[in-house]
Structure formats: structure tokens, C-alpha cells
Design an enzyme around this catalytic site. Structure first.
Site, mmCIF file in Angstrom:
data_model
loop_
_atom_site.group_PDB
_atom_site.id
_atom_site.type_symbol
_atom_site.label_atom_id
_atom_site.label_comp_id
_atom_site.label_asym_id
_atom_site.label_seq_id
_atom_site.Cartn_x
_atom_site.Cartn_y
_atom_site.Cartn_z
ATOM 1 N N GLU A 1 15.354 -16.843 -13.459
ATOM 2 C CA GLU A 1 15.041 -15.412 -13.505
ATOM 3 C C GLU A 1 14.423 -15.037 -14.845
ATOM 4 O O GLU A 1 13.452 -14.291 -14.908
ATOM 5 C CB GLU A 1 16.303 -14.602 -13.234
ATOM 6 C CG GLU A 1 16.167 -13.114 -13.381
ATOM 7 C CD GLU A 1 15.072 -12.491 -12.504
ATOM 8 O OE1 GLU A 1 14.582 -13.156 -11.570
ATOM 9 O OE2 GLU A 1 14.668 -11.352 -12.803
ATOM 10 N N ARG B 1 3.817 0.719 -6.797
ATOM 11 C CA ARG B 1 3.926 -0.327 -5.764
ATOM 12 C C ARG B 1 2.778 -1.328 -5.891
ATOM 13 O O ARG B 1 2.741 -2.318 -5.191
ATOM 14 C CB ARG B 1 3.926 0.310 -4.377
ATOM 15 C CG ARG B 1 5.014 1.359 -4.247
ATOM 16 C CD ARG B 1 5.044 1.934 -2.849
ATOM 17 N NE ARG B 1 5.762 1.052 -1.956
ATOM 18 C CZ ARG B 1 7.064 1.217 -1.684
ATOM 19 N NH1 ARG B 1 7.715 2.192 -2.242
ATOM 20 N NH2 ARG B 1 7.683 0.415 -0.875
ATOM 21 N N TRP C 1 -3.571 -2.413 -1.473
ATOM 22 C CA TRP C 1 -3.397 -3.716 -2.132
ATOM 23 C C TRP C 1 -4.085 -4.690 -1.192
ATOM 24 O O TRP C 1 -3.626 -4.895 -0.080
ATOM 25 C CB TRP C 1 -1.906 -4.010 -2.273
ATOM 26 C CG TRP C 1 -1.564 -5.140 -3.179
ATOM 27 C CD1 TRP C 1 -1.887 -5.270 -4.506
ATOM 28 C CD2 TRP C 1 -0.850 -6.328 -2.842
ATOM 29 N NE1 TRP C 1 -1.399 -6.454 -5.001
ATOM 30 C CE2 TRP C 1 -0.765 -7.122 -4.012
ATOM 31 C CE3 TRP C 1 -0.266 -6.796 -1.690
ATOM 32 C CZ2 TRP C 1 -0.113 -8.356 -4.035
ATOM 33 C CZ3 TRP C 1 0.377 -8.024 -1.709
ATOM 34 C CH2 TRP C 1 0.444 -8.795 -2.878
ATOM 35 N N LYS D 1 10.733 -13.323 -15.244
ATOM 36 C CA LYS D 1 10.510 -12.060 -15.975
ATOM 37 C C LYS D 1 9.401 -12.238 -16.994
ATOM 38 O O LYS D 1 8.489 -11.445 -17.109
ATOM 39 C CB LYS D 1 11.790 -11.614 -16.707
ATOM 40 C CG LYS D 1 12.836 -10.919 -15.893
ATOM 41 C CD LYS D 1 12.502 -9.590 -15.307
ATOM 42 C CE LYS D 1 11.844 -9.597 -13.973
ATOM 43 N NZ LYS D 1 12.437 -10.144 -12.815
ATOM 44 N N HIS E 1 14.850 -35.965 -17.051
ATOM 45 C CA HIS E 1 14.223 -36.678 -15.925
ATOM 46 C C HIS E 1 12.737 -36.354 -15.834
ATOM 47 O O HIS E 1 12.179 -36.247 -14.753
ATOM 48 C CB HIS E 1 14.947 -36.301 -14.624
ATOM 49 C CG HIS E 1 16.386 -36.684 -14.629
ATOM 50 N ND1 HIS E 1 16.818 -37.987 -14.494
ATOM 51 C CD2 HIS E 1 17.500 -35.936 -14.848
ATOM 52 C CE1 HIS E 1 18.133 -38.026 -14.573
ATOM 53 N NE2 HIS E 1 18.584 -36.800 -14.794
ATOM 54 N N LYS F 1 4.958 -4.125 -6.176
ATOM 55 C CA LYS F 1 6.402 -3.923 -6.247
ATOM 56 C C LYS F 1 7.080 -4.444 -4.993
ATOM 57 O O LYS F 1 8.158 -4.978 -5.033
ATOM 58 C CB LYS F 1 6.744 -2.436 -6.421
ATOM 59 C CG LYS F 1 8.226 -2.141 -6.513
ATOM 60 C CD LYS F 1 8.880 -2.856 -7.680
ATOM 61 C CE LYS F 1 10.383 -2.695 -7.719
ATOM 62 N NZ LYS F 1 11.004 -3.587 -8.724
ATOM 63 N N GLU G 1 5.914 -12.846 -15.346
ATOM 64 C CA GLU G 1 5.393 -11.664 -14.634
ATOM 65 C C GLU G 1 4.708 -10.677 -15.552
ATOM 66 O O GLU G 1 3.729 -10.061 -15.194
ATOM 67 C CB GLU G 1 6.557 -10.912 -13.979
ATOM 68 C CG GLU G 1 7.086 -11.493 -12.720
ATOM 69 C CD GLU G 1 8.020 -10.507 -12.033
ATOM 70 O OE1 GLU G 1 9.156 -10.365 -12.486
ATOM 71 O OE2 GLU G 1 7.597 -9.882 -11.082
ATOM 72 N N CYS H 1 0.848 -1.190 0.000
ATOM 73 C CA CYS H 1 0.000 0.000 0.000
ATOM 74 C C CYS H 1 0.884 1.240 0.000
ATOM 75 O O CYS H 1 1.994 1.230 0.480
ATOM 76 C CB CYS H 1 -0.860 0.013 1.254
ATOM 77 S SG CYS H 1 -1.758 -1.513 1.462
ATOM 78 N N ASN I 1 -0.912 0.805 6.488
ATOM 79 C CA ASN I 1 -0.229 -0.199 5.664
ATOM 80 C C ASN I 1 0.314 -1.235 6.624
ATOM 81 O O ASN I 1 0.900 -0.889 7.642
ATOM 82 C CB ASN I 1 0.914 0.454 4.880
ATOM 83 C CG ASN I 1 1.645 -0.584 4.041
ATOM 84 O OD1 ASN I 1 1.094 -1.652 3.772
ATOM 85 N ND2 ASN I 1 2.853 -0.277 3.656
ATOM 86 N N GLY I 2 0.067 -2.523 6.319
ATOM 87 C CA GLY I 2 0.551 -3.595 7.193
ATOM 88 C C GLY I 2 -0.605 -4.507 7.556
ATOM 89 O O GLY I 2 -1.635 -4.513 6.888
HETATM 90 C C1 AGP Z 1 10.704 -9.523 -9.219
HETATM 91 O O1 AGP Z 1 10.566 -9.190 -10.605
HETATM 92 C C2 AGP Z 1 9.378 -9.586 -8.531
HETATM 93 N N1 AGP Z 1 8.711 -8.356 -8.598
HETATM 94 C C3 AGP Z 1 9.437 -10.199 -7.152
HETATM 95 O O2 AGP Z 1 9.723 -11.565 -7.314
HETATM 96 C C4 AGP Z 1 10.474 -9.610 -6.165
HETATM 97 O O3 AGP Z 1 11.766 -9.930 -6.572
HETATM 98 C C5 AGP Z 1 10.224 -10.259 -4.792
HETATM 99 O O4 AGP Z 1 8.935 -9.903 -4.361
HETATM 100 C C6 AGP Z 1 11.260 -9.833 -3.744
HETATM 101 O O5 AGP Z 1 11.191 -8.450 -3.549
HETATM 102 P P1 AGP Z 1 12.418 -7.724 -2.792
HETATM 103 O O6 AGP Z 1 13.629 -7.904 -3.651
HETATM 104 O O7 AGP Z 1 12.001 -6.289 -2.687
HETATM 105 O O8 AGP Z 1 12.577 -8.383 -1.456
#
Ligand code: AGP
Length: 601
Positions: free
Chosen positions: A477, A27, A75, A481, A500, A596, A484, A2, A99-100
Site C-alpha cells: 500500500e 472522479r 474518462w 500511494k 531471492h 477515483k 500514484e 465519468c 456512463n458505462g
Molecule cells: C487507491 O489509492 C486507488 N485509487 C485504487 O487502487 C483503488 O483502490 C481501486 O481502484 C479500488 O477502488 P474501490 O476501492 O473503489 O473498489
């Protein structure tokens, strides 16, 4: 995560709050709201969906003159994204944004409902404003009522509360979720991240856990526990444009192009002619360290996995890697001679933060590799090394990943220096490292080629990104990407494991992105890819060496060292994900369902 923005002063309030929320949009959120108190006027607006919906609702509203205002992008954690669940939450004469997660909200809600207090939303947050007004009704003075309210809360929170019972005041409290205060003369700004106040103030105080108090027309009253404290101000980044797109289609695209520059920043003052230097690391910090445990989530976990190869191969120190959400509940066997490294772009990821707190309670030394100074993980760690990637606004992490891997590579060399690494090897590593900013320069011809190629990868029944050794975490990774931002199914896999089971999926509709370095296990990876090609899988090979059985081929140039190949292939997979997503018409910077920074479990 948030977004929170607050303001007390005499300027027009709506624009200040909405502009601040716009800066926090990246975010991730699903609803937003604003509340303004000025004299006897109370106004509030809420809207589901994008911030534009709230902007439309408030277009005829303005609020000049002394007063207070708070705003929030939500969020959803407790309760669906609806207007009722959107913040601010209101009582009879008060509003709160939060937030939290309030872990004991049910207990408090039950108590208040027994007192005849009605709740409108399904959220945990709403208990805060009703509890505050309940204590007011018990004849407590406003600040006492707020203090007592905060004292009842358990869990993580960043709170701003305004009330007709406390004209001109913004009450605040922070525990576990980020919040900062930025005074500027008679004005005081609040935000959950400094991008929302850049350009309005020159310095800010980043609240610590347990901080609470209030601000009123330029004055800040700050407490932690029973003692009043004075805020330790830190300079804010001067130029908000550094946090905004400048000519790129998306933040993510800008951040991919920025990798060449920010990796140079990451090395500044640390990669010297013949050695690695970290001023942040106190003398002797590693003396009694016998092994390393790295903990992270998502992309940061992939950086951590990459580092495990480097720590064992270069530093000759045992290293294990943990996914934070698993690690914190598996009752791990911990020993004091293990160095715990958390890797996080935001420094606010709940699972990583809680894992860190857990090992600290067990007495382990902690080191953070993080991109946000003053973040919770930075403040919680014994030592922190900032990755210096600059503000990363694209939800899909790119430059943060690049700088994390680079920083961890530097750290592996730094540790190796204390363990008698051969000077020839060290200088070869440093030579390759200095080359990374050049490796990461995006050539127009490469970007154009990937743009053209991407049209062939918009369907199919899925992608396998395969690699070996260091290129296995990079395969994970690359797959993340793509998932996502394209919403296409993709999976990273160790190339040696395909036979396997997963090779059963091989057919012409299965796209295999093969990371084929010439510096590590090149024969092995070639034969793994040949096995797939023989079963008619569609192969996109990324390699320095031509590979004629591939259906598509992207050449890389910097094949003098595994890490230069790593970073160049990373760039290719980032651009591929970007271009596929653009062709699919997705919101590259704010992909659906993602935030984010994941500050909730
Ligand atoms: C990465 O592209 C993602 N947005 C997500 O996996 C992110 O890396 C993960 O939430 C960890 O976030 P941080 O690096 O801020 O701890």
C-alpha cells in the site's frame, strides 16, 4: 469514472450543471460537455481537458426559464479524449450523456449506418441518441422510442437523454453504473454521485439496475421492467462542505488528517466494552461459513490482504484473497460454504462488481465492506458493512483504506467471538482498537519531519517498501500511494523475499522504506534490512526501536500491539507520499491517468 449531472426546471441551467460537474471532478476525466434545451433553443458546448476549459467556453452563455440540461465529464474508454468524443453526443434534435460501456454498440452502429445514419465519434455512447431518433422516425412516441432504445442496449449504463421531440423531459435509465434523482419542488436534479446535488435537494432516489423513465418539471415517471414504481427517497448529506477541502492543500491531505475522526465513526456502536457488534449482520449469517474469500482491487486489495492475516490468526478461519480482475476470469472452484467478501471504497469498481455477480450466480453468500451506501456492490451483496469514512475525494485512497482495515479487524474479532476466542485476548484486541483514533492523530512535528525528509527522495532509481506478515500488505500500500501521486517507481515486497532476486538492485540510489515493527518478527526484519544496508542501499527505517544503520529514521510511538504499529506506519507512508508528490509539483488529488472509481474493465 465519468460524472453525470442533469436538471429540469426553470432555474438558470448552466451554473447548476457546471457546479455539479465541479463536485464530480475528483472522479477523474479528460473531457467535459453540457447541453441545454429551453423552448426552441438548443445549445451545447464541449471541451477537452479540465473543466475550466468548458467554463471558459460557456462564460457568455446563460439559460433561464423552463427547460432541461445535461452535463458530463468523460474518462475515455472508447475513443481518445477529443471534443468529438466528448459527451453530450448529439443527433438531429437530441443529446445524450452516458456512463458505462454499451457492449453491443458495434452491432447497433452497423444497423444504423445501413439506414444511412452518420456517426461523428468513435464512442459507444453515440449509438444511443441515433437509435432513439431512429425509433422516433418510425413514428414511435418519444418515451416509447426511449424505452425501446434502452431495451436494445447491453452492458453497463447510466443515461440521461434530452430532445426537442420531448420538450421539458429528461429521459433516464440505469444499469450497472450509478445514477440518482433528487427532486426539489418544481426542480429535478440528476447525478452520478450525491456530492453534485448536496445543497440543492434534501433527498434522493438511488436508481436500481433496470430502472428507467423520465422527469418533467417536478414530476418523475419511474419504471422497472413493465411496471411503474415509486421512488424510495433517502436523505442526502446536508452539508456540501464536508465534501470539500477546508483549509488543507489537498483533499488527500484533509483525508489523512480525518482518519483519526472517521475511524472513531467506524467503531461507533460496533466496538462495545467487551465485544464487537454488527447490527447489519443477521443472526446466524456465518453459521455455515467454512472459509472466506476476499476480492478487491488496488488499495482495497491491500486491505483485504491485511485482513487475511487477521482472519486466520484471530478468527481461526481459512481466508484467501483475490485480485478481482484476475479472479473473475480464472474459472475459480467455488463452494457454497465460502463467504465471499468484496472490499471497495466506491462500490462501483467494475471488476469487483462483476466478480461479486459471478459468485452470487454460484450461490455463495456475499458481504460487502464499502464506503458508499446504495452503491452497486452494496446493493448486490447479501449483507453490507459501511466503513463510514465519509466522502473520499482524493483519488489516492487513504481514510477509506484505514477504515477498511479497521472494519475487517473488527469483523475478525466478531467472527472469533462465535468461535470461542479467549476473553483476555478479545479485550486486549479491543483495547488496542479503541486506541486507533489516537494513533492516527497527525502530530505537526511528525508531518514537518517528513516534509523535511522528503527532499532527499525525489530521484534515485526506485523505491522498495518492505515488510513482513501484516506489514507486507502495508508495504504494498505504501508503494502504491507513492507511485500514484509522485509517478516515481516504487514496489512493495515481502522483506524475506529480497534475497531471492531483488537485492541485486541494492545500491545507494535504491531507496528502501523498511517497516520494522517491534511486535512481529522484529529480528527477522532487522536482518533483512541489514542485508540491504550491507549492499549500500539507502534505508529509511520506520520503527519504534532506534535502528542506527539506517540512513534515515522515523520513530513511531504506539508499539504496544501489531495493529497500532500498523496504523501509525500507514500514516507515515501516506504523509511521505504526499510530501514527495508536493515537492514534485504533482496534482496530488487528481494524479495523471487515474480515476477515483474505475467503473470500466
Ligand atoms: C487507491 O489509492 C486507488 N485509487 C485504487 O487502487 C483503488 O483502490 C481501486 O481502484 C479500488 O477502488 P474501490 O476501492 O473503489 O473498489
Amino acid at each position: 469514472m465519468c460524472g453525470i449531472v442533469g436538471y429540469t426546471g426553470a432555474k438558470e441551467k448552466k451554473e447548476i450543471i457546471l457546479d455539479g460537474l465541479k463536485e464530480l471532478e475528483y472522479r477523474g476525466y479528460d473531457s467535459a460537455g453540457i447541453a441545454v434545451l429551453s423552448g426552441d433553443d438548443i445549445e451545447y458546448f464541449k471541451a477537452v481537458g479540465k473543466l475550466d476549459n468548458l467554463i471558459k467556453k460557456t462564460e457568455n452563455f446563460q439559460s433561464y426559464g423552463p427547460g432541461v440540461a445535461i452535463g458530463h465529464t468523460r474518462w475515455a474508454t472508447h475513443g481518445k479524449p477529443t471534443e468529438l468524443n466528448a459527451h453530450p453526443h448529439l443527433g438531429k434534435e437530441s443529446f445524450v450523456v452516458h456512463n458505462g460501456i454499451i457492449e453491443n454498440y458495434k452491432e447497433i452502429k452497423d444497423e444504423l449506418e445501413k439506414e444511412g445514419i452518420a456517426f461523428l465519434s468513435q464512442t459507444d455512447t453515440e449509438v444511443i441518441v441515433h437509435l432513439y431518433e431512429f425509433y422516433l422516425s418510425q413514428r414511435l412516441e418519444a418515451f416509447e422510442a426511449f424505452k425501446k432504445t434502452v431495451g436494445r442496449l447491453e452492458g453497463a449504463y447510466a443515461i440521461l437523454l434530452i430532445s426537442r421531440s420531448a420538450e421539458g423531459k429528461i429521459f433516464f435509465a440505469k444499469n450497472g453504473s450509478p445514477l440518482l434523482i433528487a427532486p426539489d419542488g418544481e426542480d429535478v436534479y440528476f447525478a452520478s454521485s450525491d456530492t453534485a446535488v448536496i445543497g440543492r435537494a434534501r433527498e434522493a432516489y438511488y436508481l436500481e439496475d433496470g430502472d428507467y423513465g423520465y422527469a418533467q418539471m417536478g414530476d418523475i415517471l419511474l419504471y422497472n421492467g413493465e411496471s411503474e414504481i415509486s421512488p424510495k427517497m433517502k436523505p442526502l448529506p446536508a452539508n456540501v462542505d464536508t465534501a470539500r477541502k477546508d483549509g488543507y492543500r489537498f483533499f488527500m491531505e484533509k483525508e489523512i488528517y480525518e482518519q483519526s475522526i472517521v475511524t472513531a465513526d467506524t467503531m461507533l456502536g460496533r466496538v462495545l466494552d467487551s465485544q464487537i457488534n454488527f447490527e447489519e449482520i443477521p443472526q446466524g449469517f456465518f453459521d455455515d461459513v467454512e472459509d472466506i474469500r476476499i476480492c478487491a482491487c488496488g488499495t482495497s486489495y491491500h486491505a483485504a490482504l491485511t485482513a487475511s492475516y487477521l482472519f486466520e490468526r484471530i478468527s481461526k478461519i481459512r481466508c484467501s484473497v483475490e485480485i478481482a480482475s484476475e479472479f473473475r476470469y480464472k474459472e475459480p472452484l467455488l463452494q457454497k460454504k465460502t463467504l465471499f467478501i468484496s472490499v471497495s471504497q466506491s462500490g462501483e469498481t467494475a471488476d469487483t462488481l462483476e466478480a461479486l455477480k459471478m459468485v452470487k450466480r454460484a450461490g455463495l453468500k456475499s458481504l460487502a465492506i464499502c464506503n458508499v451506501d446504495n452503491s452497486s456492490i452494496v446493493r448486490e451483496s447479501d449483507v453490507s458493512i459501511l466503513t463510514r469514512a465519509g466522502i473520499e475525494k482524493g483519488v489516492a485512497s487513504t481514510k477509506a483504506f484505514a477504515t477498511q482495515v479497521l472494519t475487517l479487524w473488527m469483523l475478525s474479532l466478531y467472527l472469533a467471538q462465535d468461535r470461542g476466542i479467549d476473553s483476555q485476548i478479545l479485550s486486549k484486541e479491543i483495547e488496542a482498537m479503541r486506541h486507533i483514533p489516537v494513533v492516527l492523530r497527525v502530530e505537526e512535528s511528525l508531518h514537518q519531519k517528513i516534509h523535511r525528509l522528503s527532499k532527499r527522495y525525489l530521484h534515485g532509481h526506485g523505491f522498495f517498501f518492505i515488510g513482513r506478515d501484516l506489514f507486507y500488505p502495508l508495504a504494498l500500500e505504501g508503494a502504491l500511494k507513492l507511485k500514484e501521486i509522485s509517478y516515481l517507481h516504487a514496489e512493495g515486497y515481502p522483506a524475506g523475499e529480497m534475497k531471492h532476486g531483488p537485492i541485486a538492485l541494492a545500491d545507494s540510489e535504491l531507496f528502501t522504506i523498511a517497516l520494522m515493527p517491534s511486535t512481529i518478527l522484529s529480528d527477522k526484519i532487522r536482518s533483512n534490512v541489514e542485508e540491504l544496508s550491507a549492499r549500500d542501499a539507502t534505508i529509511l527505517a520506520i520503527s519504534a526501536e532506534p535502528f542506527d544503520i539506517a540512513d534515515d529514521f522515523i520513530a513511531i510511538k504506539h508499539d504496544s500491539h501489531p495493529m497500532t504499529e500498523f496504523f501509525e506506519m500507514m500514516l507515515v507512508t501516506q504523509l511521505l507520499a504526499l510530501e514527495i508528490s508536493v515537492r514534485l509539483g504533482n496534482d496530488v488529488d487528481m494524479p495523471r491517468n487515474l480515476a477515483k472509481s474505475v467503473t470500466v474493465e
